[in-house]
Design a protein around this motif. Structure first.
Motif, mmCIF file in Angstrom:
data_model
loop_
_atom_site.group_PDB
_atom_site.id
_atom_site.type_symbol
_atom_site.label_atom_id
_atom_site.label_comp_id
_atom_site.label_asym_id
_atom_site.label_seq_id
_atom_site.Cartn_x
_atom_site.Cartn_y
_atom_site.Cartn_z
ATOM 1 N N ASN A 1 -5.701 -7.330 -11.229
ATOM 2 C CA ASN A 1 -5.437 -6.079 -11.959
ATOM 3 C C ASN A 1 -6.612 -5.713 -12.867
ATOM 4 O O ASN A 1 -6.427 -5.185 -13.978
ATOM 5 N N SER A 2 -7.822 -5.955 -12.384
ATOM 6 C CA SER A 2 -9.011 -5.753 -13.207
ATOM 7 C C SER A 2 -9.337 -4.277 -13.453
ATOM 8 O O SER A 2 -9.948 -3.950 -14.475
ATOM 9 N N GLN A 3 -8.979 -3.404 -12.521
ATOM 10 C CA GLN A 3 -9.137 -1.953 -12.687
ATOM 11 C C GLN A 3 -10.539 -1.578 -13.195
ATOM 12 O O GLN A 3 -10.669 -0.807 -14.153
ATOM 13 N N TYR B 1 -13.078 -6.285 -22.791
ATOM 14 C CA TYR B 1 -12.347 -5.524 -21.773
ATOM 15 C C TYR B 1 -11.151 -6.325 -21.260
ATOM 16 O O TYR B 1 -10.065 -5.766 -21.050
ATOM 17 N N LEU C 1 -7.241 -5.146 -21.280
ATOM 18 C CA LEU C 1 -6.313 -5.191 -20.148
ATOM 19 C C LEU C 1 -5.021 -5.903 -20.528
ATOM 20 O O LEU C 1 -3.916 -5.422 -20.250
ATOM 21 N N GLU D 1 -1.170 -4.398 -20.635
ATOM 22 C CA GLU D 1 -0.072 -4.982 -19.862
ATOM 23 C C GLU D 1 1.073 -5.399 -20.784
ATOM 24 O O GLU D 1 2.256 -5.221 -20.446
#
Length: 217
Positions: free
Chosen positions: A42-44, A94, A98, A102
């Motif tokens: 889920n690094s996006q 970063y 994230l 979440e």
């Protein structure tokens, strides 16, 4: 919905009808496709510049000059153009961002789940940051996953598209100040509706045969 029909009907559009525009409701779905695309852990690691105005498309078209000029009309005549950008580095700040996002979205029913997620993500990210030393390339791979989702998704919406790797990355990075923001342009996708003059719309698909590309075990 039949995925085979969609796969057979979509193609790389070579000429767009400049008078047909993607409706707002469909554009909202396109933004959802981009936002909710899968990515490793889920690094996006992406950002999207969506040009829908004539002025916006002119800015994207600055990346289609010189050896890339054959793609200029595919930008200017499209309804919208999405410029896919990848992060140039993935730092601890970063990763914390994230995790906090979440957490706010309710992903962690227990504190232990949050810690587990943080640990697993760190393992994979550090693999690419410190062992393989290929973090930028790894993040670009996530962007290409997103591009594939978009191409199939817009075809399901009856929207035509063409991915454009033939763009001047340096020119677009400069135009949008991407490097200063921690991103680099990767590729673009033009979206809209085919012109009646598009020769490619009339050609049959050609793909390698099943027995050459599949191994069933």
């Amino acid at each position: 919905m039949n995925l085979t029909d969609i796969a057979l009907s979509r193609y790389s559009t070579k000429a767009f009808d400049p008078d047909r525009k993607i409706p707002d409701e469909a554009l909202t779905q396109i933004k959802s496709l981009l936002r909710y695309s899968p990515s490793s852990v889920n690094s996006q690691p992406w950002h999207f510049i969506i040009a829908g105005s004539d002025a916006g498309k002119q800015r994207i078209a600055k990346g289609t000059q010189g050896p890339f000029q054959a793609n200029e009309a595919k930008v200017l005549n499209a309804s919208h153009v999405v410029l896919f950008c990848a992060k140039t580095e993935i730092d601890d700040d970063y990763l914390d961002h994230l995790l906090a996002t979440e957490d706010a979205d309710g992903r962690f029913p227990e504190p232990s789940v949050k810690e587990m997620t943080k640990g697993v993500r760190s393992v994979f990210v550090n693999l690419h940051r410190h062992e393989l030393n290929d973090a930028p390339q790894w993040m670009e791979k996530q962007v290409y996953l997103n591009m594939g989702s978009l191409l199939l998704g817009v075809a399901a919406l009856g929207i035509d598209a063409v991915p454009l790797e033939g763009i001047d990355i340096a020119a677009l990075n400069e135009e949008f100040g991407l490097q200063e923001k921690g991103y680099t342009a990767v590729a673009a996708v033009s979206l809209g509706y085919r012109s009646t003059d598009d020769f490619n719309a009339k050609l049959p698909k050609s793909r390698l045969p099943e027995d050459e590309i599949f191994t069933l075990v």
